[in-house]
Design an enzyme around this catalytic site. Sequence first.
Site: not given
Lengths: 749, 213
Positions: A638, A643, A713-714
Amino acid sequence: MKEQLLQDGKAVGDRLSRVDGRLKVTGAAKYSAEYELPGLVHGVLVGSTVAKGRITSIDTKAAERAPGVLAVITHLNSPKVPGFAAKSNPDEPPTIGQPLRVFYDEKIYFNDQPIALVVADTLERARYAARLVKTQYAAEQHRTNFEANKSRAFLPTQAKRNPKSAQNDYTRGQADGYQNAPVKLEAEYVHESEMHNPMELQSIIAHWEAPDRLTVYDKVQAVKGTQRAFAKDWGLPEDHVKVIATFVGGAFGNGLHNWPHETAAIIGAKVTNRPVKVVLTREQMFTMVGYRPKTWQRIQMGATKDGKLVGISHESVGQTSTYEEFTESTVQQTRMMYAAPNVSTRYRILGLDISTPIWMRGPGEATGAFALESAIDEMAHLIGMDPLEFRLRNHTDTDPEKNKPWSTKYLKECFQAGADRIGWNKRQLKPGALREGDWLVGYGMGVGTFGANRGSAKARAALLADGSVVLQSATTDIGPGTGTAMVQIASDALGLPTDKIRFELGNSLFPQAPSQGGSSTVNTVGSAVNDACLALKKKLQELGGTSFANVQPEQLTLTGGQLGLKANGGPRMSFADLRKANNGQDIEVTIESKPDGSTRQNYSMYSFSVHFAEVKVHTMTGEVRVTKMVSCADAGTIVNQKTAGSQMIGGAIGGIGMALTEGAVMDDRFGRYVTKDLADYHVPVHADAPPVEVFFVNKPDTLVDPLGTKGIGEIAIIGVAPAITNAIFNATGKRIRELPITPDKVLLA
Amino acid sequence: MDNEMPPQPAAEGCGHNETRRNFLKQSSLLTALALAPGPILKAAEAELDETVAAAFEKVPLKLDVNGKKYKLSVEPRTTLLDLLREQLHLTGTKKGCDYGQCGACTVHVDGKRVNSCLTLAVMQDGKKVTTIEGLADGDKLHPMQEAFLKHDGFQCGYCTPGQIMSAVACIREGHADSEGEIKEYMSGNICRCGAYPNIVAAIQEVKSGGQKV
């Protein structure tokens, strides 16, 4: 402080606030419609009012005469786009077919198809004149009803042409082998089309700076891809087309395709010889820029009574338009998630008289996971087993589809962390057993996965005279914080504090990078940035001469305006002297970074997630409130906890919309959506958002890329909807297989 | 607000400096046109369209935006949002729907939060408008802007100016006493990236910090 940070640890993993945050909170960040150009004028699109047929007449006289109007462009007077003719039978991945050729001819393919562009000196005048365009049609019978036409679904052409296409039918073990199991289920799942609806309306400013030089300020996820597309359309060398997308106000996938309004604006600019701005209306966001397609799925599943899957058959029909074959990986998760010996999948698409869909966050997989993870929950219930335990019994440590080891897989850690945090032990096996006043309480979970993809990208790194480093790559940032992550990666690679590094993106003049999509930006562009920084350091080392010749690059630092060593003492050389050694020039490198093909051949690479939801369902009204969510991700390293955490929270909230509120309603009589604004189409608001706790395994996967990242993101949204629907079942005993689950469905179930 | 604002030079680059008298004169012209026989009108149609439009489309307007005084002439159908974005080039205020459904266009008018897409510019004559560009004190960010940065109360940043303007008003209105209350009173501001919990955390911090907002 940052200097301290570098000595103590790495920038990667830090909770660095967004490097472009100040621009965003002060309103200084410029999105595509916000550039001031001399002579800029405004274009407003007129849409068709039939879903299929031909324009028989289009009367533009009144509009042309209206004050301030510079041009009214239709298929009757539009200049021919050179590339349109060449595209009579294009075969361009990922979609097959013909992207809509705006103002090309009189044919209508969907309701609200752009049929005219009115250009005027002010927005108000263009908007008014657009209402004066009068059109008559020879309407034909349209097909927009999914259920009525489902039997027309077909195998995508790309699968027919290519036996290796993942869209082909798949079988391992025995076809429909689930039938031999002692416990069987069959269930059908449907969700309505969902609109991306980013808050920024799709916008473009098109500017012909010379008859053969085009610049567009455009809301896209791929500046290079857009550059190629428009260069091809207009028969221009690629470097004659410039695409700027410095800030993108959300996209969620709808910037992965170039849409008719973009070409309309470019035509408008050509005709008027002025920069033309086109900002879609919110209604047009429902009809002109893609959506997650309505999809029907059937899962047939068989298991033993002690919780071993015998087989899964997964069939899916997804909607597309009549002029493009849009496909997505709806059945992929079913092939690789569980250790079932017999798995069959079948994917079909259905062309309707509606505009073309486009990937929406967690494309395909989010759709497929809704069916698969719901069915897993249903089977667990049938055999009377905790669904977490059922998943553990069917866990697989190798990829059963490709018969390869995973590069990394820490899904079990995610299960444990999530179960602890949501309070899974409170969950009752028997549905409807937990009650708080008028509210029934339930818990559910859903698993998500997405390929840990990495592509090729280039990056440029330059050491400037002031001792700062600027990096450039033609990626975009639709919200995840790309620039921030890149600065952190560069900081570690260079040994330079983050506040001395700037990352520039969103400009087609920068070195090649792919679109921001498929959770691959950090894997791909981050690797390029890392490599560019290492190459820059190597160059500095060379310029530093003999005193640095035998030093390991990772020992080098760039702090204090000089090249030096991490250890105290040792050689030092100021940037000014290094520049002198470089003939007084900026010291810069541009590199290309590619994945190692053979490593990718040998491993199966995926990110994994699991989402846990606590819901309350009102017994009288059927209202569902998600009261808590825990989202856990095995996404490799990460880069920025802050974020990345926000991305996970955002995915969970997007998934709440998918599960409970979002669905486009089609009036099949007219082939037109009833839901066409944010009052009718409900995306989650503050009041819908529960606390979302995020857990990252944060273990690097250096087989995917040198940074060890896998993509977030997904998987942030994949598996969220079934976590919620499963929790509703656990709360109420009602199994609802149609999204969105609005209160009426809960009451009537 | 004060309608007797002393005459000021129009802010640089901000349109014509028309007076009410001028407007009335043009209105008389329109009356005359309305009474003219049809054929005359028809003959002069092309030119008249522009003349008539110019008369109709310009109304004098005085505005204070972020402390800067503007004397403008605007079309009556121009929304405050489009005036800010297209004519004053204050693009920090965002257009997300044009129907007052998303809150991206939230500004303060005389201290109260308003969806600038739902209000006509000419209705704000003599009023004081604050946009996101006017929230900070020079280089010093407003505490709410700082809190949004710290709590990562945004991703793409497009709804952010509206969220921040709404958040400041939410505290000023006394509607930020609990998480539930904040969520209710912020629900007119949509964030598609789903930064809601971070936004609520930012508001709670500013509220509990006791700083003047």
